[in-house]
Every structure is written in C-alpha cells, then in structure tokens.
Enzyme design. Structure first.
Site, PDB file in Angstrom:
ATOM      1  N   SER A   1     -13.156  -0.503  -4.031  1.00  0.00           N
ATOM      2  CA  SER A   1     -11.763  -0.975  -4.041  1.00  0.00           C
ATOM      3  C   SER A   1     -11.374  -1.430  -5.445  1.00  0.00           C
ATOM      4  CB  SER A   1     -11.574  -2.123  -3.036  1.00  0.00           C
ATOM      5  OG  SER A   1     -12.406  -3.222  -3.345  1.00  0.00           O
TER       6      SER A   1
ATOM      7  N   SER B   1      21.323  18.524 -12.724  1.00  0.00           N
ATOM      8  CA  SER B   1      20.589  19.691 -12.251  1.00  0.00           C
ATOM      9  C   SER B   1      20.123  20.511 -13.445  1.00  0.00           C
ATOM     10  CB  SER B   1      21.521  20.523 -11.375  1.00  0.00           C
ATOM     11  OG  SER B   1      21.120  21.867 -11.360  1.00  0.00           O
TER      12      SER B   1
ATOM     13  N   LYS C   1      26.461  18.921 -12.099  1.00  0.00           N
ATOM     14  CA  LYS C   1      25.893  18.017 -11.108  1.00  0.00           C
ATOM     15  C   LYS C   1      25.692  16.596 -11.602  1.00  0.00           C
ATOM     16  CE  LYS C   1      24.209  19.491  -7.307  1.00  0.00           C
ATOM     17  NZ  LYS C   1      24.247  18.501  -6.295  1.00  0.00           N
TER      18      LYS C   1
ATOM     19  N   ASN D   1      23.725  13.724  -9.612  1.00  0.00           N
ATOM     20  CA  ASN D   1      23.010  13.460  -8.358  1.00  0.00           C
ATOM     21  C   ASN D   1      22.579  11.997  -8.248  1.00  0.00           C
ATOM     22  OD1 ASN D   1      23.175  16.186  -7.638  1.00  0.00           O
ATOM     23  ND2 ASN D   1      21.316  16.673  -8.778  1.00  0.00           N
TER      24      ASN D   1
ATOM     25  N   TYR E   1     -14.819  -9.488  10.027  1.00  0.00           N
ATOM     26  CA  TYR E   1     -14.456  -8.587   8.931  1.00  0.00           C
ATOM     27  C   TYR E   1     -15.014  -7.191   9.184  1.00  0.00           C
ATOM     28  CZ  TYR E   1     -14.079  -6.280   4.467  1.00  0.00           C
ATOM     29  OH  TYR E   1     -13.773  -5.368   3.503  1.00  0.00           O
TER      30      TYR E   1
ATOM     31  N   GLN F   1     -10.170  -3.429   4.054  1.00  0.00           N
ATOM     32  CA  GLN F   1      -9.998  -3.183   2.618  1.00  0.00           C
ATOM     33  C   GLN F   1      -8.768  -2.313   2.340  1.00  0.00           C
ATOM     34  OE1 GLN F   1     -13.447  -2.291   0.088  1.00  0.00           O
ATOM     35  NE2 GLN F   1     -12.492  -0.329  -0.373  1.00  0.00           N
TER      36      GLN F   1
ATOM     37  N   LYS G   1      -5.316  -3.765   1.438  1.00  0.00           N
ATOM     38  CA  LYS G   1      -4.950  -4.260   0.110  1.00  0.00           C
ATOM     39  C   LYS G   1      -4.042  -3.261  -0.593  1.00  0.00           C
ATOM     40  CE  LYS G   1      -9.157  -4.980  -1.478  1.00  0.00           C
ATOM     41  NZ  LYS G   1     -10.364  -5.541  -2.122  1.00  0.00           N
TER      42      LYS G   1
HETATM   43  N1  ARG Z   1     -14.057  -4.812  -1.076  1.00  0.00           N
HETATM   44  C1  ARG Z   1     -13.982  -5.527   0.162  1.00  0.00           C
HETATM   45  C2  ARG Z   1     -12.506  -5.603   0.610  1.00  0.00           C
HETATM   46  O1  ARG Z   1     -11.690  -5.393  -0.217  1.00  0.00           O
HETATM   47  C3  ARG Z   1     -14.473  -6.908   0.018  1.00  0.00           C
HETATM   48  C4  ARG Z   1     -15.084  -7.491   1.217  1.00  0.00           C
HETATM   49  C5  ARG Z   1     -16.354  -6.843   1.518  1.00  0.00           C
HETATM   50  N2  ARG Z   1     -17.063  -7.526   2.487  1.00  0.00           N
HETATM   51  C6  ARG Z   1     -18.099  -6.952   3.116  1.00  0.00           C
HETATM   52  N3  ARG Z   1     -18.708  -7.624   3.973  1.00  0.00           N
HETATM   53  N4  ARG Z   1     -18.404  -5.706   2.840  1.00  0.00           N
HETATM   54  O2  ARG Z   1     -12.175  -5.815   1.733  1.00  0.00           O
END
Ligand code: ARG
Length: 494
Positions: A20, A275, A281, A283, A315, A320, A323
């Site tokens: 991530s 255009s 045009k 737009n 969790y 993830q 986000k």
């Molecule tokens: N990269 C993960 C996220 O953004 C962080 C949390 C990871 N936790 C875990 N137990 N793998 O959600």
C-alpha cells in the site's frame, strides 16, 4: 522486517500486489505524529526510558524529511508505510530504543488512526471549499435577483423564476452537505490507538492520553470496533458522494443552459475546450467531467460498501483497499468544488435571453390562475379556464398577454365562463414576468424581497459555519502544536 516465522522474503510480485506504499505516501505525516504521541505515552507510562523516547523522537523528526524518492525506493522493501517507518526509526535509533516504538501497538490500530487523522483534515478542507462555493453562489445570486427566467419541471416551462432563486437552492443543498460532514467529523475524531491487533493489550497504556495528544475528542472504546470498523469512511465517502450529486445536477443545468438552444449563460473561454476538427466548438468539458466523476464517486462508495459487506470481524487486508478509495474520493470532491466555484464565479448571464424565454412562455399561467383565485374563483375553475386559454394561444402562436378581449370571450364562452371575460382580460394585461415575481408571497419563493432576505440570512449562516469550522481547526492545531513542543523538548534532552 516481520518475517521470522516465514521462510525467505516476500515474492517480488506478491509484494507489489499487496503493497500500500503508493497510497501510504499521503499517510506518512500522520504515521509520524501518531507514532510520536504513542511513544510519549509509552514513556509516561514507564514502558520506555527518557533516552529511548528521545532517540525514537529524533528519528521520527528526521523521518519528516523523507523525500518522495526515498519513499519510492522503500517501496521495493516494505509492504506499507508502517513497516517502512519502523524500519527507518530502528535504523537510526538502534534496535534497543527504536525496537520499542511498536510496543502495545499493532498496524491494525495504527492504520485506522492514520486514516482518521487524514479524513479529519480532509473534512475540514472540503468544508472550506464548499463554503467558498456557497459564498460565490450567494454573491452571484445577489446580482441575479432580477435575472428573470423560466423554471422547469420535467424540463418543461413550469413557473417564472429568477436565477438567484436557483443559485440559492444549491447554496442550501451545499449547507446540508457541510452539516453531514460536520456530524461525520464527530465520529471520525476519535482515537483507535491502544486497541492492539483486536483484543487490547496487557501493557499499561493510557489510550485517552494518546487521544488528547493528537487532538482527538476521545477514543473508540471497544478494541474490536476500533480496529474492524470503517463506517467512518463510508460516511465520509457518502457525504462526498452527496456533494458530487449536487454538483453534477448543477453541471447538467449549466450544460443545457449554455447550449445554443437555451443560450442563457456563457461559460468563460478559459474553462472550456474546443474541438480538433470543428473550429466553432466551445465544449463545457469541465462540467462533463464533473458529471462523469459523480458516477466514479458512486462507484467508489459502492466499492467501499462492498469491501465491508460480509467482511469477518477484526482487521482483514481487504480494508487496505479503502485507503485508496478515501484518497480518490477526496480528490474528486475537492477538485470539483474548486472547479464549480471558478465556473459559477465567471459565467456570463445572458439576462435578455432568459427574460425573452420567460416572456414567450406559458409559465405565467399559474400566476394568472392565482389572480382569479384572489378574486374568489375556485382554483379548479381557474385552472380549467387558464388551461383553455393556453391551448388557444398556443394554437394561434401567441402568448397569453397578446390575447384580445374577443378571443378571451370566445374561449370562455365555450367553457360557459363568459361572465369572467373582462376580469380575465385585465389580469392577462397586467401579469408579466416581473409582476408575477413581485406577487409571490410564500416564504422561500422567487419574490425579490424574499430573495434578498434569503441571501442575507445565508450570508450570516456562512459566517457562522466558517467561524465554527475554524474554531475546531484551531483546537486541533493547538493540540498538535503542543505535541510538537513536547517532542522538541524531549529531543533537545538527548
Ligand atoms: N497496509 C495495511 C493497511 O493499509 C496495514 C495494516 C496491516 N495489518 C495487518 N495485520 N496486515 O491496511
């Protein structure tokens, strides 16, 4: 860094797939100050020494200087910003001090902490951008109280109105959008930290202390709820989605009104595209993209709901993905608010064309019928009578005002309403778009006096909203400033 249980390092493709790091770039500043507050609490609770705290804080302060390039290079080694930051702290502070930073904490409470801090700031930014758009709508509305135009239902002429009335309607919708965000803020502004992975910790943490160091109003108490829940994100995305729906409807109106057929408004050249092939045009591309991005936003909200739906409690890595959704949703809404403000502020109102359309319109019909009601005629009779006059006028390509007394008489004769011909004729003569507006008497109507009152009231509200938001912002900044002061004091002790 965490893989002592697992053989070998993570497969290169698997790392790229589950990383991530891209979306985490915007979380890094929050991860740093969240870690600072957590570490100060660990020291206060006797879980780390003052020297260890100072080394951790020094490393965290220096992490504030991590460049985008450095962050990119970390992408090849770490799954997320939490791992990368801890590794960075350990590399600077050593394993004996730096290795204590993650005491009584999990990435599960850490990631939702970061998100809550980011969403808190995002809400404030969106609220200010929305207020700025509202203020622009209000000042254009003040100029346009006498910009008479037809109002539409079913996209057909409905009643005579004014552009100010329309602009004020959207100001009110946007105020409600801010109300939703303000309410959402109170649920976002709670700290999940100290929940550990899901079940809490046996170490003597002080959750309320971390919350107050970070300017939160309190904690998310239940550690399962704190680490599992993303309803705050759903609420945030759905509030942004409402904003986009409002903007998209405005965009649609403006696209129609700037078409050659309506020709009520002209968009500024700087905010339109042309255009590659048709030289004439102009737009309304930003408005079209706003309409499309409202759909993207719907998709993001649906995706977020889909992620949470049926997710086992606790969790799960699925979270993830939320986000990225929150980041994209914020960007779409924020950019669209700025764009719409620029458009509203600079669009040219073609008053003559609007007035002309209103004058040629049968949208005056209800006002005529209500004049009859004022003279004691039952509304249903008045409706029937005016409807017949409109049918006649339409067939003869005339507007109601152009009907002569003979024509009125002939129509009313067919309805057995001949006795009303004089009065109807005089009503038709003295009912035009301007009188129709000045006769509106209901609260919230297009009456110019009512429009002025509404604009004044909204300007006052907008000042109150702004004061409330900036007081909230100042409280948060005060907390973060004193956190920074504590950090600096500890680092100086080294
Ligand atoms: N990269 C993960 C996220 O953004 C962080 C949390 C990871 N936790 C875990 N137990 N793998 O959600």
């Amino acid at each position: 860094m965490y893989r002592s249980r697992l053989k070998g390092s993570l497969d290169r493709h698997a790392l790229a797939y589950l990383s991530s790091m891209d979306e985490d770039a915007s979380l890094l500043p929050y991860d740093i100050i969240g870690s600072e507050a957590h570490s100060i609490m660990l020291y206060e609770q006797g879980l780390i020494s003052k020297d260890e705290l100072a080394s951790i804080l020094e490393a965290l302060e220096s992490a504030k200087g991590i460049s985008a390039d450095e962050l990119r290079s970390m992408k090849e080694r770490y799954e997320d910003v939490h791992e990368a930051l801890e590794a960075y702290v350990i590399s600077r502070a050593g394993i004996d001090a730096g290795g204590k930073m993650h005491t009584a904490r999990s990435r599960n409470d850490q990631v939702t902490l970061d998100l809550r801090m980011k969403v808190r700031d995002d809400i404030t930014a969106i609220e200010y951008a929305t207020l700025d758009l509202i203020n622009t709508l209000l000042s254009r509305a003040r100029e346009c109280i006498d910009a008479i135009m037809p109002m539409y239902t079913h996209l057909q002429h409905a009643q005579i109105g004014s552009l100010s009335h329309y602009l004020l309607a959207y100001a009110d919708m946007l105020f409600r959008d801010i109300d939703r965000l303000e309410s959402c803020y109170s649920r976002v502004n709670l700290s999940p930290l100290g929940s550990s992975a899901i079940g809490g910790t046996s170490l003597p943490v002080n959750r309320e202390r971390v919350a107050s160091l970070l300017g939160f109003a309190g904690i998310v108490e239940n550690s399962i709820d704190a680490t599992s829940s993303r309803d705050f994100l759903l609420e945030f995305c759905s509030s942004l989605c409402m904003i986009m729906l409002d903007l998209s409807r405005m965009a649609e109106d403006m696209m129609l009104w700037s078409s050659s057929e309506f020709n009520y408004i002209e968009l500024p050249d700087e905010l339109t595209s042309t255009s590659s092939v048709m030289p004439q045009k102009k737009n309304p591309c930003p408005l079209e993209l706003m309409r499309a991005r409202a759909s993207t936003m719907l998709g993001l909200l649906t995706a977020m709901m889909g992620i949470v739906r049926s997710l086992p409690s606790g969790y799960n890595r699925d979270l993830q993905e939320g986000k990225r959704i929150a980041i994209d949703a914020f960007k779409i809404a924020y950019d669209s608010l700025l764009m719409m403000r620029a458009i509203v502020s600079d669009l040219r109102v073609k008053r003559d064309n609007m007035l002309n359309a209103a004058e040629k319109s049968y949208a005056i019909a209800l006002d005529v019928a209500e004049q009859l009601v004022q003279r004691g005629i039952a509304f249903r009779r008045a409706h029937r009578l005016v409807g017949a006059l409109v049918a006649y006028a339409y067939e003869h390509n005339k507007v109601l005002r152009d009907l002569g007394i003979d024509e009125v008489m002939a129509v009313l004769d067919r309805l057995d309403e001949k006795g009303l011909a004089e009065v109807v004729s005089s009503i038709l003569r003295d009912t035009d778009p301007a009188t129709s507006l000045s006769r509106r008497a209901s609260r919230g109507s297009a009456n110019p006096t009512e429009q002025k009152r509404m604009i004044d009231a909204r300007e006052e509200s907008s000042r109150e909203y702004r004061a409330r938001i900036s007081a909230r912002e100042a409280r948060l900044n005060d907390a973060l400033t004193s956190l920074q002061e504590s950090v600096s004091r500890f680092v100086k002790c080294m």
